[in-house]
Design an enzyme around this catalytic site. Structure first.
Site, PDB file in Angstrom:
ATOM      1  N   HIS A  20      40.689  35.723  42.400  1.00 32.96           N
ATOM      2  CA  HIS A  20      40.569  35.766  40.944  1.00 32.96           C
ATOM      3  C   HIS A  20      40.226  37.183  40.503  1.00 32.96           C
ATOM      4  O   HIS A  20      39.917  38.034  41.335  1.00 32.96           O
ATOM      5  CB  HIS A  20      39.493  34.795  40.443  1.00 32.96           C
TER       6      HIS A  20
ATOM      7  N   HIS B  54      39.891  43.922  39.166  1.00 29.97           N
ATOM      8  CA  HIS B  54      40.037  43.983  40.616  1.00 29.97           C
ATOM      9  C   HIS B  54      40.052  42.572  41.192  1.00 29.97           C
ATOM     10  O   HIS B  54      39.454  41.654  40.646  1.00 29.97           O
ATOM     11  CB  HIS B  54      38.916  44.810  41.261  1.00 29.97           C
TER      12      HIS B  54
END
Length: 184
Positions: free
Chosen positions: A48, A130
């Site tokens: 995620h 990220h």
């Protein structure tokens, strides 16, 4: 009755972008091509991009967080994860985006403003998209460009994180689709 019994129940929560199957396949293909064999790989089901980490949140605040998310708009966009980075301090290997799409940056700002009104103190560091590939990466890995992983942003989620001996387990508590575009 113990003091523990009187403590309100809390959940460790965060808002995130959750990948669809195509993004997961692209990440796994790239992970295989790079031959990454160090650290503890993040399982596919945990991949995620965190938008905003909230930490331990009392149960009674959950409805307020969902109501906040109901009011937010997310325009259609795409995140391009185009770099591999090793962050030494947290010892993680990440895919990062060189650019933050404006709709995602605006969503993060809306979330920060909204949770501040609910009494949270959101992180002040700028948002940096990220996706963590591996944890406990001790051997230095040089930053480099990679074959980009294109992530069409279709929605955002509120996630509960539970930890145990095997690591973290995530449960999606709510999902909010991007705003519908006007049809001519």
């Amino acid at each position: 009755m113990s003091a523990e019994a009187n403590k309100p129940s809390k959940n460790r929560l965060f808002f995130a972008l959750w990948p669809d199957e195509a993004v997961i396949e692209a990440v796994e293909r790239m992970r295989g091509e790079l031959g990454l064999d160090q650290g503890r790989p993040v399982p596919q089901e945990n991949l995620h991009i965190t938008l905003l980490f909230l930490g331990d949140v009392p149960d009674e605040t959950l409805d307020d967080l969902k109501a906040l998310a109901d009011r937010l708009a997310l325009a259609s966009c795409e995140i391009v994860l185009d770099r591999l980075e090793h962050w030494v301090r947290p010892a993680v290997l990440c895919l990062t985006a060189s650019e933050v799409p404006e709709p995602v940056a605006e969503l993060v700002n809306q979330l920060k403003r909204g949770v501040r009104k609910l009494g949270f103190k959101p992180e002040k560091r700028p948002f940096r998209p990220h996706l963590t590939l591996a944890r406990k990466v001790r051997r230095r890995v040089g930053e480099r460009q990679i074959e980009p992983v294109r992530w069409p942003v279709r929605d955002f989620v509120l996630v509960k994180s539970d930890r145990d001996d095997q690591g973290s387990r995530y449960t999606i508590l709510g999902r909010w689709p991007r705003s519908r575009e006007a049809v001519p």
